[in-house]
Design a protein around this motif. Structure first.
Motif, PDB file in Angstrom:
ATOM      1  N   UNK A  71      -7.159  -0.847  -2.356  1.00 56.05           N
ATOM      2  CA  UNK A  71      -7.257   0.445  -1.283  1.00 56.05           C
ATOM      3  C   UNK A  71      -6.756   1.594  -1.592  1.00 56.05           C
ATOM      4  N   UNK A  72      -5.892   1.732  -2.638  1.00 54.96           N
ATOM      5  CA  UNK A  72      -5.287   2.817  -2.721  1.00 54.96           C
ATOM      6  C   UNK A  72      -6.233   3.728  -3.770  1.00 54.96           C
ATOM      7  N   UNK A  73      -6.759   3.001  -4.820  1.00 53.91           N
ATOM      8  CA  UNK A  73      -7.459   3.358  -5.583  1.00 53.91           C
ATOM      9  C   UNK A  73      -8.983   4.055  -5.126  1.00 53.91           C
ATOM     10  N   UNK A  74      -9.225   3.198  -4.153  1.00 49.65           N
ATOM     11  CA  UNK A  74     -10.349   3.627  -3.222  1.00 49.65           C
ATOM     12  C   UNK A  74     -10.229   5.195  -2.683  1.00 49.65           C
ATOM     13  N   UNK A  96       0.724   6.509  -7.126  1.00 51.68           N
ATOM     14  CA  UNK A  96      -0.647   6.893  -7.333  1.00 51.68           C
ATOM     15  C   UNK A  96      -1.118   8.095  -6.572  1.00 51.68           C
ATOM     16  N   UNK A  97      -0.859   7.962  -5.472  1.00 48.62           N
ATOM     17  CA  UNK A  97      -1.443   9.293  -4.570  1.00 48.62           C
ATOM     18  C   UNK A  97      -0.381  10.091  -4.299  1.00 48.62           C
ATOM     19  N   UNK A  98       0.671   9.920  -4.764  1.00 46.67           N
ATOM     20  CA  UNK A  98       1.842  10.786  -4.453  1.00 46.67           C
ATOM     21  C   UNK A  98       2.002  11.184  -2.993  1.00 46.67           C
ATOM     22  N   UNK A  99       1.841  10.169  -2.124  1.00 44.82           N
ATOM     23  CA  UNK A  99       1.730  10.257  -0.854  1.00 44.82           C
ATOM     24  C   UNK A  99       3.372  10.120  -0.177  1.00 44.82           C
ATOM     25  N   UNK A 125       0.839  -1.257  -0.173  1.00 42.60           N
ATOM     26  CA  UNK A 125      -0.121  -0.102   0.009  1.00 42.60           C
ATOM     27  C   UNK A 125       0.994   1.264   0.040  1.00 42.60           C
ATOM     28  N   UNK A 126       1.880   1.463   0.982  1.00 39.09           N
ATOM     29  CA  UNK A 126       2.906   2.528   0.796  1.00 39.09           C
ATOM     30  C   UNK A 126       3.393   2.793  -0.468  1.00 39.09           C
TER      31      UNK A 126
END
Length: 300
Positions: free
Chosen positions: A176-179, A120-123, A113-114
């Protein structure tokens, strides 16, 4: 305790309950592997979930259809990742490896996820999230090594099932990330229902090619459990958790799955529980606590 702290405490129960349901389902997967094919139980569980939910959500879906239609592509991909690829590979994995191993490998979801979230989220994950994930991973590897680090590279004949499960958890991390990225603006129940509909449609080509096993006394209880609790209750709890806590914080709770699964498998299937499970479990829990910690900004 402030109202915000109470809300956060309840939010942390959401992924905890979901993981407990899924942990039991890991053991169900292993138990029923000798009585039904992976494709058959995967299809039957979503049929049951569809039948259970339809009387309650059909009218709402009709009213919400104009709002749902723009998200159909997103919901189709989520259904494929979470309900076809993840579940199908997990059921297939159960034919080659133990429930305990499946639970252990499922704990890689926070790591994936990380990684996926970075792209994807640029987190930019916090240092405590990184350290907590690494600590949990060390605990996981210790359990997988059976308390002896030399065993890490020699996991035995179950590697086919282990690799299937590893690929499955990667797909679920993407889910989870796309959600979180898409923030689909429709009720969670409606989102889950549409995903189930797409999952059923995606099963049909495989069924036409491979066929279905019959439902019988040996597999009907497992199908019933899988069709209600991990198919309806747990996904709703998990989607609420992702909304409240975010994908990284929620996914770290997956590290509890090895402990829950091993305990259930020990009681039900007679799979072994040893001192290295206890030691590794404590390390995993410490990692979860560290990953949840957010330092308060200093007042100036």
């Amino acid at each position: 305790m402030t109202q915000q702290q109470k809300t956060m405490a309840w939010a942390f129960l959401l992924p905890l309950m979901a993981v407990l349901i899924w942990s039991l389902n890991m053991t169900v997967n292993r138990y029923v592997a000798d009585y039904i094919s992976p494709l058959s139980i995967s299809f039957y569980r979503w049929v049951l979930a569809f039948l259970v939910m339809t009387p309650f959500v059909y009218r709402c879906i009709k009213k919400q259809w104009p709002d749902i239609r723009p998200y159909l592509g997103h919901l189709a991909l989520l259904g494929a990742l979470g309900m076809v690829f993840y579940q199908g590979l997990a059921y297939s994995s159960a034919h080659y490896t133990s429930a305990t191993n499946m639970g252990l490998i499922n704990a890689f979801i926070p790591v994936f996820t990380i990684i996926v979230g970075v792209f994807i989220l640029k987190i930019r994950p916090s240092i405590t999230a990184i350290l907590g994930s690494l600590l949990s991973l060390i605990g996981l590897m210790y359990v997988m090594a059976q308390g002896q680090w030399a065993h890490v590279l020699s996991l035995g004949d179950s590697y086919i099932g282990d690799l299937m499960m590893l690929l499955a958890v990667f797909f679920y991390a993407c889910y989870g990330v796309l959600l979180k990225k898409w923030q689909i603006q429709i009720p969670l129940v409606s989102s889950l229902y549409i995903q189930i509909c797409f999952a059923l449609i995606m099963h049909l080509p495989f069924i036409a090619f491979m066929g279905l096993d019959a439902i019988n006394v040996n597999n009907v209880a497992s199908i019933a459990y899988a069709g209600i609790f991990p198919s309806i209750a747990a996904p709703l709890l998990w989607m609420m958790a992702v909304q409240q806590l975010g994908p990284n914080r929620s996914s770290i709770f997956m590290n509890l799955m090895p402990i829950f699964t091993a305990m259930i498998a020990y009681v039900w299937l007679g799979e072994s529980w040893t001192i290295y499970h206890t030691v590794g479990g404590v390390v995993i829990l410490l990692g979860i606590l560290l990953a949840q910690y957010s330092p308060k900004p200093k007042l100036t």
